[in-house]
Design a protein around this motif. Structure first.
Motif, PDB file in Angstrom:
ATOM      1  N   SER A  35       0.814  -1.217   0.000  1.00  0.00           N
ATOM      2  CA  SER A  35       0.000   0.000   0.000  1.00  0.00           C
ATOM      3  C   SER A  35       0.847   1.266   0.000  1.00  0.00           C
ATOM      4  O   SER A  35       0.371   2.335  -0.357  1.00  0.00           O
ATOM      5  CB  SER A  35      -0.906   0.011   1.231  1.00  0.00           C
ATOM      6  N   GLY A  36       2.094   1.136   0.437  1.00  0.00           N
ATOM      7  CA  GLY A  36       2.947   2.314   0.547  1.00  0.00           C
ATOM      8  C   GLY A  36       3.169   2.737   1.982  1.00  0.00           C
ATOM      9  O   GLY A  36       4.056   3.524   2.282  1.00  0.00           O
ATOM     10  N   ASP A  37       2.366   2.204   2.893  1.00  0.00           N
ATOM     11  CA  ASP A  37       2.516   2.502   4.315  1.00  0.00           C
ATOM     12  C   ASP A  37       3.076   1.240   4.977  1.00  0.00           C
ATOM     13  O   ASP A  37       2.400   0.219   5.053  1.00  0.00           O
ATOM     14  CB  ASP A  37       1.160   2.875   4.914  1.00  0.00           C
ATOM     15  N   ARG A  38       4.324   1.299   5.440  1.00  0.00           N
ATOM     16  CA  ARG A  38       4.975   0.105   5.971  1.00  0.00           C
ATOM     17  C   ARG A  38       4.223  -0.493   7.157  1.00  0.00           C
ATOM     18  O   ARG A  38       4.150  -1.711   7.319  1.00  0.00           O
ATOM     19  CB  ARG A  38       6.407   0.449   6.382  1.00  0.00           C
ATOM     20  N   ARG A  39       3.666   0.357   8.002  1.00  0.00           N
ATOM     21  CA  ARG A  39       2.935  -0.140   9.172  1.00  0.00           C
ATOM     22  C   ARG A  39       1.706  -0.936   8.744  1.00  0.00           C
ATOM     23  O   ARG A  39       1.443  -2.028   9.237  1.00  0.00           O
ATOM     24  CB  ARG A  39       2.527   1.041  10.056  1.00  0.00           C
ATOM     25  N   ILE A  40       0.962  -0.379   7.779  1.00  0.00           N
ATOM     26  CA  ILE A  40      -0.241  -1.065   7.299  1.00  0.00           C
ATOM     27  C   ILE A  40       0.134  -2.327   6.531  1.00  0.00           C
ATOM     28  O   ILE A  40      -0.510  -3.376   6.663  1.00  0.00           O
ATOM     29  CB  ILE A  40      -1.078  -0.112   6.421  1.00  0.00           C
ATOM     30  N   ASP A  41       1.209  -2.240   5.730  1.00  0.00           N
ATOM     31  CA  ASP A  41       1.650  -3.420   4.982  1.00  0.00           C
ATOM     32  C   ASP A  41       2.046  -4.553   5.927  1.00  0.00           C
ATOM     33  O   ASP A  41       1.767  -5.727   5.676  1.00  0.00           O
ATOM     34  CB  ASP A  41       2.836  -3.071   4.083  1.00  0.00           C
ATOM     35  N   HIS A  42       2.701  -4.190   7.021  1.00  0.00           N
ATOM     36  CA  HIS A  42       3.107  -5.202   7.998  1.00  0.00           C
ATOM     37  C   HIS A  42       1.876  -5.885   8.606  1.00  0.00           C
ATOM     38  O   HIS A  42       1.836  -7.113   8.766  1.00  0.00           O
ATOM     39  CB  HIS A  42       3.952  -4.550   9.095  1.00  0.00           C
ATOM     40  N   ALA A  43       0.854  -5.092   8.938  1.00  0.00           N
ATOM     41  CA  ALA A  43      -0.380  -5.657   9.498  1.00  0.00           C
ATOM     42  C   ALA A  43      -1.090  -6.537   8.474  1.00  0.00           C
ATOM     43  O   ALA A  43      -1.629  -7.606   8.802  1.00  0.00           O
ATOM     44  CB  ALA A  43      -1.299  -4.529   9.965  1.00  0.00           C
ATOM     45  N   ALA A  44      -1.089  -6.086   7.205  1.00  0.00           N
ATOM     46  CA  ALA A  44      -1.747  -6.865   6.153  1.00  0.00           C
ATOM     47  C   ALA A  44      -1.040  -8.200   5.946  1.00  0.00           C
ATOM     48  O   ALA A  44      -1.677  -9.245   5.781  1.00  0.00           O
ATOM     49  CB  ALA A  44      -1.764  -6.077   4.849  1.00  0.00           C
ATOM     50  N   ARG A  45       0.291  -8.170   5.960  1.00  0.00           N
ATOM     51  CA  ARG A  45       1.051  -9.412   5.801  1.00  0.00           C
ATOM     52  C   ARG A  45       0.733 -10.381   6.941  1.00  0.00           C
ATOM     53  O   ARG A  45       0.536 -11.584   6.731  1.00  0.00           O
ATOM     54  CB  ARG A  45       2.547  -9.117   5.765  1.00  0.00           C
ATOM     55  N   GLY A  46       0.653  -9.852   8.158  1.00  0.00           N
ATOM     56  CA  GLY A  46       0.329 -10.704   9.301  1.00  0.00           C
ATOM     57  C   GLY A  46      -1.055 -11.318   9.192  1.00  0.00           C
ATOM     58  O   GLY A  46      -1.261 -12.492   9.517  1.00  0.00           O
ATOM     59  N   ALA A  47      -2.021 -10.517   8.707  1.00  0.00           N
ATOM     60  CA  ALA A  47      -3.385 -11.033   8.548  1.00  0.00           C
ATOM     61  C   ALA A  47      -3.427 -12.143   7.510  1.00  0.00           C
ATOM     62  O   ALA A  47      -4.095 -13.167   7.693  1.00  0.00           O
ATOM     63  CB  ALA A  47      -4.327  -9.897   8.153  1.00  0.00           C
ATOM     64  N   LEU A  48      -2.694 -11.960   6.409  1.00  0.00           N
ATOM     65  CA  LEU A  48      -2.661 -12.987   5.365  1.00  0.00           C
ATOM     66  C   LEU A  48      -1.989 -14.262   5.864  1.00  0.00           C
ATOM     67  O   LEU A  48      -2.409 -15.377   5.534  1.00  0.00           O
ATOM     68  CB  LEU A  48      -1.941 -12.453   4.124  1.00  0.00           C
ATOM     69  N   GLU A  49      -0.945 -14.117   6.668  1.00  0.00           N
ATOM     70  CA  GLU A  49      -0.268 -15.292   7.214  1.00  0.00           C
ATOM     71  C   GLU A  49      -1.179 -16.051   8.176  1.00  0.00           C
ATOM     72  O   GLU A  49      -1.139 -17.283   8.247  1.00  0.00           O
ATOM     73  CB  GLU A  49       1.020 -14.860   7.921  1.00  0.00           C
TER      74      GLU A  49
END
Length: 262
Positions: A35-49
């Protein structure tokens, strides 16, 4: 065709909107955009995992595509089996879900019961004259497999004494209220009650199976040889509208037994 440099600095233009809309679930991997926001991307990656613990997770910087007005789309050859949630926010691994889906549906279990001997005990031992006044006849079985007892749900042996009487097998206050002649072995005490078994009295006869709903009206009716009744009973009881089944001898129409879900 020009090659896009995916190492380019992230776009900060106010009109640029990045999202995870085109996240692709593949066999063994999840492909997602950043998304361009590292914090949000990190949360999204965790949700997908959490959702797909059996898959790898790859996220791409696709800002250069957005910069020129483009977007992403994916084409894969294999489509993974659907995953069903174990609890909110988490899914089973697809391999486990596929294994469970392939298992056959467990068979519908049923119970067959005979009539209670207590209904007829007051008649046992009465004289023929007393029985006649009540519309009941005493008979002696003169051949095997001809006199079906509705208490023990077996055929009377030759020489056994039975009572032939009218019994109201369907007492419900509905248009299907009904009674008919049946035999009971005089002095019988052991009421038949078994699960997933066709009693001897039914096994060698042609049966009429009548499935009643909660309003005590016939929802389904089948005629089947007793030897094939097991599968038919299970199939009828899969219909949630059927509350119970009455089994009758198809030929003479007499009541044979009650069938319910076990």
């Amino acid at each position: 065709m020009a090659r896009l440099d995916i190492t380019e600095t992230r776009i900060t233009t106010d009109g640029f909107a990045a999202s995870y809309v085109h996240t692709q679930v593949c066999n063994g991997v999840i492909i997602a955009t950043q998304s361009g926001d590292r914090r949000i991307d990190h949360a999204a990656r965790g949700a997908l995992e959490d959702l797909y613990p059996d898959r790898g997770n790859t996220m791409f910087n696709v800002d250069p595509l957005g910069k020129v007005g483009g977007s992403t789309d994916w084409t894969t050859q294999q489509v993974p089996a659907a995953c069903f949630p174990q609890h909110p926010g988490r899914a089973k691994p697809c391999s486990a879900a596929s294994s469970e889906q392939s298992q056959p549906e467990p068979p519908m279990s049923y119970r067959i019961t005979g009539l209670s001997h207590a209904l007829f005990a007051p008649l046992f031992g009465k004289s023929d004259a007393e029985l006649a006044m009540l519309g009941v006849e005493r008979v002696i079985a003169d051949a095997p497999s001809c006199y079906p007892d509705r208490i023990t749900m077996r055929d009377a042996d030759a020489g056994e004494t039975l009572l032939l009487l009218n019994h109201q097998h369907q007492p419900a206050n509905s248009p299907y209220q009904s009674s008919h002649a049946i035999y009971v072995i005089e002095g019988a005490t052991d009421t038949y009650d078994a699960v997933d078994e066709i009693p001897p009295v039914m096994a060698h006869r042609l049966l009429s199976l009548r499935g009643f709903n909660t309003a005590d009206k016939i929802e389904d009716g089948r005629v089947v040889p007793g030897a094939e009744a097991d599968a038919t009973i299970r199939d009828m009881l899969r219909n949630n509208k059927i509350r119970y089944i009455h089994a009758h001898n198809a030929g003479h129409g007499c009541y044979s037994g009650l069938i319910t879900r076990a």
